[in-house]
Design an enzyme around this catalytic site. Structure first.
Site, PDB file in Angstrom:
ATOM      1  N   LYS A  72       0.814  -1.217   0.000  1.00 38.03           N
ATOM      2  CA  LYS A  72       0.000   0.000   0.000  1.00 38.03           C
ATOM      3  C   LYS A  72       0.850   1.271   0.000  1.00 38.03           C
ATOM      4  O   LYS A  72       0.398   2.313  -0.452  1.00 38.03           O
ATOM      5  CB  LYS A  72      -0.978   0.006   1.184  1.00 38.03           C
ATOM      6  CG  LYS A  72      -1.929  -1.192   1.246  1.00 38.03           C
ATOM      7  CD  LYS A  72      -2.617  -1.464  -0.071  1.00 38.03           C
ATOM      8  CE  LYS A  72      -3.614  -2.612  -0.054  1.00 38.03           C
ATOM      9  NZ  LYS A  72      -3.118  -3.915   0.355  1.00 38.03           N
ATOM     10  N   TYR A  94     -12.890 -14.135   2.188  1.00 38.77           N
ATOM     11  CA  TYR A  94     -11.855 -13.157   2.530  1.00 38.77           C
ATOM     12  C   TYR A  94     -11.469 -13.255   4.011  1.00 38.77           C
ATOM     13  O   TYR A  94     -12.335 -13.245   4.894  1.00 38.77           O
ATOM     14  CB  TYR A  94     -12.368 -11.744   2.227  1.00 38.77           C
ATOM     15  CG  TYR A  94     -11.402 -10.665   2.654  1.00 38.77           C
ATOM     16  CD1 TYR A  94     -10.229 -10.448   1.951  1.00 38.77           C
ATOM     17  CD2 TYR A  94     -11.659  -9.871   3.776  1.00 38.77           C
ATOM     18  CE1 TYR A  94      -9.325  -9.467   2.342  1.00 38.77           C
ATOM     19  CE2 TYR A  94     -10.770  -8.884   4.173  1.00 38.77           C
ATOM     20  CZ  TYR A  94      -9.608  -8.697   3.459  1.00 38.77           C
ATOM     21  OH  TYR A  94      -8.715  -7.736   3.860  1.00 38.77           O
ATOM     22  N   TYR A 134      -3.401 -12.528   2.449  1.00 38.90           N
ATOM     23  CA  TYR A 134      -3.060 -12.296   1.046  1.00 38.90           C
ATOM     24  C   TYR A 134      -1.861 -13.144   0.589  1.00 38.90           C
ATOM     25  O   TYR A 134      -2.018 -14.087  -0.182  1.00 38.90           O
ATOM     26  CB  TYR A 134      -2.743 -10.811   0.809  1.00 38.90           C
ATOM     27  CG  TYR A 134      -3.835  -9.853   1.173  1.00 38.90           C
ATOM     28  CD1 TYR A 134      -4.875  -9.583   0.282  1.00 38.90           C
ATOM     29  CD2 TYR A 134      -3.835  -9.182   2.396  1.00 38.90           C
ATOM     30  CE1 TYR A 134      -5.873  -8.679   0.599  1.00 38.90           C
ATOM     31  CE2 TYR A 134      -4.836  -8.271   2.721  1.00 38.90           C
ATOM     32  CZ  TYR A 134      -5.842  -8.029   1.816  1.00 38.90           C
ATOM     33  OH  TYR A 134      -6.830  -7.132   2.131  1.00 38.90           O
TER      34      TYR A 134
HETATM   35  C1  LIG Z   1      -3.861  -5.147   0.195  1.00 39.78           C
HETATM   36  C2  LIG Z   1      -2.898  -6.263   0.189  1.00 39.78           C
HETATM   37  C3  LIG Z   1      -2.759  -7.086  -0.942  1.00 39.78           C
HETATM   38  C4  LIG Z   1      -3.627  -6.961  -2.161  1.00 39.78           C
HETATM   39  O1  LIG Z   1      -3.368  -5.814  -2.910  1.00 39.78           O
HETATM   40  P1  LIG Z   1      -4.534  -5.185  -3.813  1.00 39.78           P
HETATM   41  O2  LIG Z   1      -3.879  -4.075  -4.513  1.00 39.78           O
HETATM   42  O3  LIG Z   1      -5.615  -4.751  -2.878  1.00 39.78           O
HETATM   43  O4  LIG Z   1      -5.032  -6.243  -4.736  1.00 39.78           O
HETATM   44  C5  LIG Z   1      -1.803  -8.077  -0.917  1.00 39.78           C
HETATM   45  N1  LIG Z   1      -1.036  -8.272   0.177  1.00 39.78           N
HETATM   46  C6  LIG Z   1      -1.149  -7.527   1.290  1.00 39.78           C
HETATM   47  C7  LIG Z   1      -0.291  -7.838   2.450  1.00 39.78           C
HETATM   48  C8  LIG Z   1      -2.086  -6.483   1.329  1.00 39.78           C
HETATM   49  O5  LIG Z   1      -2.201  -5.760   2.441  1.00 39.78           O
END
Ligand SMILES: *Cc1c(COP(=O)(O)O)cnc(C)c1O
Length: 341
Positions: free
Chosen positions: A58, A273, A299
């Site tokens: 992010k 999720y 993720y």
């Molecule tokens: C938000 C996030 C993702 C996914 O990224 P997106 O751009 O929302 O698809 C992957 N890994 C981590 C650790 C995240 O915080």
């Protein structure tokens, strides 16, 4: 950064939150836990290694999002996320760094109610970074409440800027256009070409940015293999294709991106999720016990599990060069202690 990407991204306001390129490293020890991982040449791009706020994908998006916000004269950034959102935590950290107020509206998206999930991990860090945190009432979408909050702030004379889920707008995705150019430079330095770039897909900005970067560099978007963690594969493919197209449009490329050119595998999402899967746990434990590296449970753990499956089944051919993007999220591991008991 390559001259090409400097030119490409130069018109966009940006603040620097990351010091230089994140490392690309070879995974050398994983075969002790997963012998078949040695069938391919496995590399990781350490987007979890950033000095600010614990690091993670992010921050790349926030370089452009907060750049745009500051250019507009914003004093308060408002964003949303699930309770254990990494995006919310990094927005709070980045806002602290650049002297903006930060307001976070969190939603209960995941059926977990233990104390660590409610108060630990990212929730705790949001407080330390000085953000105002509000949990949306049941039945009220965080985005809806955030829009209301933006109106309240305007009324009281503040200048708020709303960052949607995961920072996944065409502006946020520019962060991963930049990352893709960084990867192209790194593969040149290593004298190899990555056949596959593997990443988790949540709100799609990371995948879309990489795909737009590939497209703008004249390469196939099918180099990226993503694993969906938030929506099903079909929804994720559509959203990612649309965002890739929108990102290319702000870069001045008017091209259509068919959903078929966006590779999304939905097999690792499990029950939904933020809900742990056995494959995720195996992946997290294997990488921790062989390399001493931490994946996250929501993720990167699921995406890494998907990549292992692609190696095992031969979807990724023997000898292929594979780059896994470590997107961060370590603090949320603390909220998932129960899943590993
Ligand atoms: C938000 C996030 C993702 C996914 O990224 P997106 O751009 O929302 O698809 C992957 N890994 C981590 C650790 C995240 O915080």
């Amino acid at each position: 950064m390559s001259p090409a990407s400097t030119d490409l991204l130069a018109p966009f306001p940006r603040i620097r939150l990351i010091e230089g390129a994140t490392p690309v490293a070879r995974l050398t020890q994983l075969t002790r836990e997963i012998p078949y991982a040695g069938d391919v040449n496995l590399f990781v791009k350490r987007d979890d290694l950033m000095a600010l706020g614990g690091g993670g994908n992010k921050l790349r998006k926030l370089e452009f999002l907060l750049g745009a916000a500051i250019a507009e004269g914003t004093d308060t950034v408002v964003t949303i996320g699930g309770l254990q959102s990494n995006h919310a935590r990094l927005t709070a950290a980045a806002a602290a760094r650049v002297g903006l107020q930060c307001e976070i509206i969190l939603g209960r998206q995941v059926p977990k109610t233990n104390e660590e999930y409610e108060y630990g991990g990212n929730v705790f860090l949001n407080q330390l970074f000085g953000a105002r945190v509000e949990v949306a009432e049941p039945g009220i979408a965080p985005l809806e409440r955030a829009r209301e909050r933006v109106a309240e702030l305007k009324q009281s004379g503040r200048r708020p800027y709303l960052v949607p889920t995961g920072g996944s707008t065409e502006t946020g995705a520019l962060g991963y256009v930049s990352c893709l150019h960084e990867i192209l430079q790194q593969q040149q330095a290593l004298s190899i070409t990555f056949d596959h770039i593997v990443v988790a897909n949540g709100s799609s900005g990371t995948h879309a940015g990489l795909a737009a970067g590939l497209c703008s560099a004249g390469k196939s978007t099918r180099i990226v293999q993503a694993f969906s963690t938030l929506f099903d594969d079909d929804t994720t493919r559509q959203k990612t294709a649309a965002l890739t197209e929108a990102t290319l449009a702000v870069l001045g490329h008017k091209v259509a991106v068919p959903a078929d050119d966006i590779l999304v595998d939905g097999s690792q999402r499990g029950a939904g999720y933020g809900i742990a899967t056995a494959e995720m746990k195996t992946a997290v434990l294997a990488l921790a016990r062989s390399e001493g590296i931490l994946l996250d449970p929501v993720y990167s753990g699921k995406a890494f599990a998907g990549m292992l499956s692609c190696i095992k089944t031969g979807t990724f051919k023997a000898g292929a060069n594979v780059l896994f993007i470590m997107t961060g999220g370590t603090p949320s591991l603390y909220a998932y202690r129960d899943a590993f008991e």
